[in-house]
Design an enzyme around this catalytic site. Sequence first.
Site, PDB file in Angstrom:
ATOM      1  CD  GLU A 283      -6.582  -2.585   9.961  1.00  0.00           C
ATOM      2  OE1 GLU A 283      -6.551  -3.484   9.107  1.00  0.00           O
ATOM      3  OE2 GLU A 283      -6.806  -1.381   9.681  1.00  0.00           O
ATOM      4  CE  LYS A 346      -9.993  -5.721   6.133  1.00  0.00           C
ATOM      5  NZ  LYS A 346      -8.857  -4.818   5.888  1.00  0.00           N
ATOM      6  CB  CYS A 396      -9.409  -1.279   7.567  1.00  0.00           C
ATOM      7  SG  CYS A 396      -8.377  -0.047   6.726  1.00  0.00           S
TER       8      CYS A 396
END
Length: 534
Positions: A283, A346, A396
């Site tokens: 990321e 995301k 994440c």
Amino acid sequence: MTLPPPALTGPGPAAEVPPRPLRLPVAVALAVASGVALLLALPPYDLWWLAPVGVALLAAAVHRRRLRAGFGLGYLAGLVLFVPLLEWTTIGAGWLPWIILSLAQAAYIGLAGLAGAWTSPLADRWRALWPLLTGLIWTGQEFLRDRTPFGGFPWGRLAFTQGDAPTLRLAAYGGAPLVTFVVAIAGGALLALAWRRAGVLAAAGFAALTAVLLAGPAALPLQSPGGPTTTVAIVQGNVPRLGLDFNAQRRAVLDNHVNATIALAADVAAGRQKQPGLVVWPENSSDIDPLRNEDAAALIQSAADTIKAPILVGTLQRTDTPGDIYNVGILWRPGAGPDLAQQYEKRHPVPFAEYMPMRSVARFVTDKVDLVRNMLGGDHPGVIDTGAVVVGDVICFEVAYDGIVRDTVVGGAQILTVQTNNATFNEAEALQQLAMVRLRAVEHGREALMVSTVGVSGFVDGEGAVHGSTAFNTGAVVVRDMFLDGPRTLATRSGVWPEAMIVFGTVVALIGVLPLRRRKTRIDSDDVTVSEER
């Protein structure tokens, strides 16, 4: 831990009046010890066997207390757990958001304490139910915390303490909720075992139950991934320095990942490394939007062409609306460039970090509010077909959410990838995240990897073992063959149903205690009346 013996009354030695609650100083000490035990069970300490002990200590502290006291003791245990556990948030956000988040998370442990106090009459009436009640309450508490508010924050779940424990195998049968449920039941069994007047036979039964719950899962079969393999490289390029302002050096971060990939290509050409079929960058490996910046695109293309493999690049993509962005993993193919059909946005941006709810109110908390842009959420699972392998990508903190990971496996993912950026946190946070990756690998029968800008990065096999783990705040490249054929586990097939059944049981227990509590209220009222007449 032993609880005081109950007083005897009535005609016959078997009749018992449930004991009074523990003295308040003792209960407070147990609540503090509970928080400490739960903290030490989690990474970076990894004393997994303390997780059921922590649950047992809190259950003992709140037993037969008034509801407000039960909530307060649970809240105290939650503060002892979450304040140090979430200390890494201060690096990026400062001390006030850290304290607010810790206070909010502790409130859910407070609810568990309240529920423990509320259901005490059930445990007093049928002591064999005590372990089950404890498991129901703890899993119900996590159910709420994982979803509320703003989509929840599942950090510090009991399931994430079990990376080195036999109970990790339970994840393949019922996911993280089943792991939490069984660990909490073991805690309740420990408490029942410590009850001094439980009797030899009952104590032996609770001891056996504890042993079976904590050690027995080692005998559960796991079907490990097998079949064909593909070689995957993870590139941890590192950042020039830690801290929130690392984005000011975003070109240097991109250069680090490009140069490390080109160096890997040189090792491949020299025969020192295997040719990867896929390279995964973390990321924010390119915080410069390569779809709008030709220089960034040229750098990534040079890396893909040199390594002769597609690169899964973590980047931010701007939109036509100023301030709105997406956090994405996009596949960059050698000789062809970005494959817009193989891109994941995301789905669950982090509130107050990646987007700002109630921005005007939040300005009273921190002056860094306007550093947070408006990150939009994607609308589809992270299933990316690279040609060599179908990747299930999450970004994440998304690895903490059961449904987001499961959706990629249901969508056909052969391996799991977690692209993350720990540059504004610390090694403890990275290790806590890696523990989640370990659980997900077992839960879904898929080999997995986590790749970070600064570490910790590594590969995880189908039994949750970590391979090629990197050091923190360093540059590193790790290459490994990953199996592509994984089983469709019971946890994957059943989805939310195990957790739903446990939560239903929690509701039944909370409602089912009402007749006993009404009876207790009547008895207490009669006792007061008799005392006044005397």
